[in-house]
Design a protein around this motif. Structure first.
Motif, PDB file in Angstrom:
ATOM      1  N   HIS A  12       0.848  -1.198   0.000  1.00 46.75           N
ATOM      2  CA  HIS A  12       0.000   0.000   0.000  1.00 46.75           C
ATOM      3  C   HIS A  12       0.881   1.243   0.000  1.00 46.75           C
ATOM      4  N   ARG A  13       0.422   2.293  -0.653  1.00 52.37           N
ATOM      5  CA  ARG A  13       1.236   3.514  -0.743  1.00 52.37           C
ATOM      6  C   ARG A  13       1.576   4.081   0.634  1.00 52.37           C
ATOM      7  N   ASP A  14       0.670   3.924   1.607  1.00 49.24           N
ATOM      8  CA  ASP A  14       0.933   4.455   2.945  1.00 49.24           C
ATOM      9  C   ASP A  14       1.916   3.597   3.734  1.00 49.24           C
ATOM     10  N   LEU A  15       2.230   2.409   3.211  1.00 53.33           N
ATOM     11  CA  LEU A  15       3.134   1.492   3.904  1.00 53.33           C
ATOM     12  C   LEU A  15       4.488   1.342   3.220  1.00 53.33           C
ATOM     13  N   GLN A  16       4.599   1.834   2.000  1.00 52.52           N
ATOM     14  CA  GLN A  16       5.828   1.610   1.239  1.00 52.52           C
ATOM     15  C   GLN A  16       7.095   2.088   1.944  1.00 52.52           C
ATOM     16  N   PRO A  17       7.083   3.237   2.644  1.00 52.75           N
ATOM     17  CA  PRO A  17       8.318   3.640   3.334  1.00 52.75           C
ATOM     18  C   PRO A  17       8.723   2.689   4.455  1.00 52.75           C
ATOM     19  N   ALA A  18       7.763   1.933   4.987  1.00 54.34           N
ATOM     20  CA  ALA A  18       8.037   1.077   6.146  1.00 54.34           C
ATOM     21  C   ALA A  18       8.290  -0.378   5.785  1.00 54.34           C
ATOM     22  N   LEU A  19       7.857  -0.794   4.605  1.00 55.47           N
ATOM     23  CA  LEU A  19       7.790  -2.219   4.293  1.00 55.47           C
ATOM     24  C   LEU A  19       9.150  -2.804   3.910  1.00 55.47           C
ATOM     25  N   LEU A  20       9.555  -3.833   4.652  1.00 58.27           N
ATOM     26  CA  LEU A  20      10.794  -4.562   4.380  1.00 58.27           C
ATOM     27  C   LEU A  20      10.484  -5.868   3.649  1.00 58.27           C
ATOM     28  N   PRO A  21      11.459  -6.440   2.958  1.00 55.40           N
ATOM     29  CA  PRO A  21      11.256  -7.789   2.410  1.00 55.40           C
ATOM     30  C   PRO A  21      11.102  -8.785   3.550  1.00 55.40           C
ATOM     31  N   GLY A  22      10.037  -9.565   3.500  1.00 53.80           N
ATOM     32  CA  GLY A  22       9.800 -10.568   4.527  1.00 53.80           C
ATOM     33  C   GLY A  22       9.805 -11.955   3.929  1.00 53.80           C
ATOM     34  N   ILE A  23       8.829 -12.773   4.329  1.00 51.80           N
ATOM     35  CA  ILE A  23       8.776 -14.147   3.839  1.00 51.80           C
ATOM     36  C   ILE A  23       7.341 -14.652   3.890  1.00 51.80           C
ATOM     37  N   SER A  24       7.005 -15.532   2.961  1.00 54.42           N
ATOM     38  CA  SER A  24       5.757 -16.286   3.038  1.00 54.42           C
ATOM     39  C   SER A  24       6.100 -17.712   3.425  1.00 54.42           C
ATOM     40  N   LEU A  25       5.430 -18.213   4.446  1.00 52.74           N
ATOM     41  CA  LEU A  25       5.657 -19.577   4.906  1.00 52.74           C
ATOM     42  C   LEU A  25       4.569 -20.533   4.430  1.00 52.74           C
ATOM     43  N   LEU A  26       3.701 -20.049   3.559  1.00 49.86           N
ATOM     44  CA  LEU A  26       2.668 -20.910   2.998  1.00 49.86           C
ATOM     45  C   LEU A  26       3.279 -21.833   1.953  1.00 49.86           C
ATOM     46  N   ASP A  27       2.727 -23.023   1.813  1.00 50.45           N
ATOM     47  CA  ASP A  27       3.255 -24.009   0.865  1.00 50.45           C
ATOM     48  C   ASP A  27       3.258 -23.453  -0.555  1.00 50.45           C
ATOM     49  N   GLY A  28       4.407 -23.544  -1.206  1.00 50.50           N
ATOM     50  CA  GLY A  28       4.508 -23.146  -2.604  1.00 50.50           C
ATOM     51  C   GLY A  28       4.450 -21.657  -2.850  1.00 50.50           C
ATOM     52  N   GLY A  60      -4.168  10.058   3.911  1.00 56.77           N
ATOM     53  CA  GLY A  60      -4.318   8.613   4.026  1.00 56.77           C
ATOM     54  C   GLY A  60      -4.416   8.196   5.471  1.00 56.77           C
ATOM     55  N   ALA A  61      -3.944   6.995   5.755  1.00 59.60           N
ATOM     56  CA  ALA A  61      -3.982   6.463   7.116  1.00 59.60           C
ATOM     57  C   ALA A  61      -2.652   6.711   7.810  1.00 59.60           C
ATOM     58  N   SER A  62      -2.720   6.940   9.109  1.00 56.09           N
ATOM     59  CA  SER A  62      -1.517   7.148   9.907  1.00 56.09           C
ATOM     60  C   SER A  62      -1.413   6.060  10.963  1.00 56.09           C
ATOM     61  N   ILE A  76       0.095   0.025  12.737  1.00 55.97           N
ATOM     62  CA  ILE A  76       1.409   0.164  13.369  1.00 55.97           C
ATOM     63  C   ILE A  76       2.232   1.264  12.713  1.00 55.97           C
ATOM     64  N   ALA A  77       2.318   1.256  11.371  1.00 59.02           N
ATOM     65  CA  ALA A  77       3.372   2.058  10.737  1.00 59.02           C
ATOM     66  C   ALA A  77       2.964   2.834   9.493  1.00 59.02           C
ATOM     67  N   ALA A  78       1.671   2.972   9.191  1.00 59.92           N
ATOM     68  CA  ALA A  78       1.272   3.745   8.011  1.00 59.92           C
ATOM     69  C   ALA A  78       1.729   5.191   8.148  1.00 59.92           C
ATOM     70  N   SER A  79       2.055   5.802   7.007  1.00 55.85           N
ATOM     71  CA  SER A  79       2.540   7.189   7.032  1.00 55.85           C
ATOM     72  C   SER A  79       1.831   8.020   5.969  1.00 55.85           C
ATOM     73  N   LEU A  88     -11.589   1.242  13.838  1.00 50.69           N
ATOM     74  CA  LEU A  88     -10.292   1.852  13.556  1.00 50.69           C
ATOM     75  C   LEU A  88     -10.012   1.787  12.059  1.00 50.69           C
ATOM     76  N   LEU A  89      -9.789   2.934  11.463  1.00 56.98           N
ATOM     77  CA  LEU A  89      -9.492   2.994  10.039  1.00 56.98           C
ATOM     78  C   LEU A  89      -8.048   2.584   9.788  1.00 56.98           C
ATOM     79  N   SER A  90      -7.831   1.770   8.748  1.00 57.08           N
ATOM     80  CA  SER A  90      -6.465   1.385   8.406  1.00 57.08           C
ATOM     81  C   SER A  90      -6.357   1.068   6.922  1.00 57.08           C
ATOM     82  N   THR A  91      -5.139   0.797   6.510  1.00 60.88           N
ATOM     83  CA  THR A  91      -4.863   0.417   5.129  1.00 60.88           C
ATOM     84  C   THR A  91      -5.507  -0.931   4.811  1.00 60.88           C
ATOM     85  N   TRP A  92      -5.802  -1.128   3.523  1.00 62.12           N
ATOM     86  CA  TRP A  92      -6.404  -2.373   3.054  1.00 62.12           C
ATOM     87  C   TRP A  92      -5.808  -2.703   1.690  1.00 62.12           C
ATOM     88  N   THR A  93      -6.145  -3.841   1.167  1.00 59.29           N
ATOM     89  CA  THR A  93      -5.607  -4.252  -0.127  1.00 59.29           C
ATOM     90  C   THR A  93      -6.151  -3.368  -1.252  1.00 59.29           C
TER      91      THR A  93
END
Length: 346
Positions: A47-63, A91-93, A83-86, A212-217
């Motif tokens: 999400h645009r409001d999360l891009q400054p905060a978002l790090l590469p993580g991991i998916s643990l779901l199969d495949g 937008g959302a904070s 937690i971290a929207a900016s 509580l308002l927040s970011t969504w897909t």
């Protein structure tokens, strides 16, 4: 966390919890810079409001060999936003917009996941620099999850979890009820405990969790209700505190939040509010005495056990080894037959 209809802009909607918690005042002191918060959830959308905060993580779901930066369900994106929207006025904070989000995808598009992946996610977060782990999910008790939490606590990590939502949970949910985990309940606009918030003696803190308002897909926003949201608020406050006081241990960060919480309900810690409603400004500014640690008792002659003959020692070791092996087999079978599954907290 139950959510409403997606909207395209958040600018005209009130994020009432920010004013209630005096976040503007808190941000003059700390925004969470230098602190990484792992979000074990359904992934986090870019999400645009999360891009400054978002790090590469991991998916643990199969495949699903991804960085965790996808979310077909929406829950994880909402938690990360709280937690971290900016997004500011357009937008959302979030509570800690200077912090970083480490997305760890353990839930599928239906909000389901396994305790195996929860344990793996906790360990992955711990080994990849997370100072705070937010778990806004619940499952049946699981020994591997408990072990992973113990390892994280030993590595000086703060773990925050939602207490559970009524009527699904009538007692504090797992893993929130573990003593070393910060269990969080939800309050409404009036500061009263929310009807959906699960109460119990293991509750540590309460925080806003209704509408509580927040970011969504899909670059949208949604209001939501649930203790999932409240846990995210407390994770954000922990990031503010640790950024302001980087010399503190994880236990001291939690102590600052519980010692400065606004006492509600019965005096002191109570089953509905825990130590009270989290107060970011007080947690950042109050003069909080350090945690007292009790010195280890000096052994005395009368307290020392008599030496055990070698033959008895060998017998005891063999018995313990056999019993331990049997317990291990029983656990493996039990988990294989009926492995508990996680669900996102509504």
């Amino acid at each position: 966390m139950t959510a409403g209809i997606p909207i395209q802009t958040a600018a005209h909607l009130e994020q009432w919890h920010l004013e209630s918690l005096k976040i503007d005042q808190a941000h003059q002191i700390s925004t969470g810079v230098g602190i990484t918060v792992a979000v074990l959830d359904s992934g986090v959308d870019s999400h645009r409001d999360l891009q400054p905060a978002l790090l590469p993580g991991i998916s643990l779901l199969d495949g699903a060999a991804t960085s965790g930066q996808s979310d077909e369900q929406g829950h994880g994106t909402a938690i990360a936003g709280l937690i971290a929207a900016s997004g500011g006025t357009d937008g959302a904070s979030g509570i800690a917009p200077g912090s970083k989000i480490l997305p760890i995808k353990i839930l599928d598009a239906q909000g389901r996941g396994s305790t195996d992946n929860t344990a793996k996610g906790i360990r992955w977060a711990t080994s990849h620099g997370a100072k705070i782990i937010n778990i806004s999910t619940a499952s049946g008790p699981n020994i591997e999850v408990r072990k992973a939490i113990e390892e994280a606590i030993a590595a000086d990590v703060v773990i925050v979890a939602s207490s559970g939502n009524k009527p699904t949970h009538n007692v504090i949910a797992f893993p929130a009820y573990i003593d070393s985990v910060v269990a969080v309940g939800a309050t409404g606009r009036d500061g009263a405990i929310a009807d959906i918030s699960t109460s119990g003696e293991k509750l540590d803190l309460a925080a806003p969790g209704v509408d509580l308002l927040s970011t969504w897909t899909g670059q949208t926003y949604q209001p939501g209700t649930g203790t999932s949201a409240s846990a995210a608020i407390v994770s954000g406050v922990a990031a503010l505190v640790w950024s302001r006081y980087p010399e503190l241990s994880a236990a001291e960060v939690v102590h600052r939040m519980t010692a400065t919480a606004v006492d509600k309900g019965a005096p002191g810690r109570d089953p509905e509010y825990g130590f009270g409603i989290v107060d970011p400004v007080a947690a950042l500014t109050a003069n909080v005495p350090p945690l007292e640690t009790e010195p280890a008792a000096e052994p005395t002659a009368t307290a020392q056990a008599a030496p055990v003959p070698n033959t008895m020692g060998r017998t005891a070791v063999i018995l313990i080894a056999v019993i331990g092996s049997l317990i291990g087999v029983a656990l493996v079978i039990a988990l294989a037959v009926a492995r508990p599954r996680n669900r996102a907290e509504p």
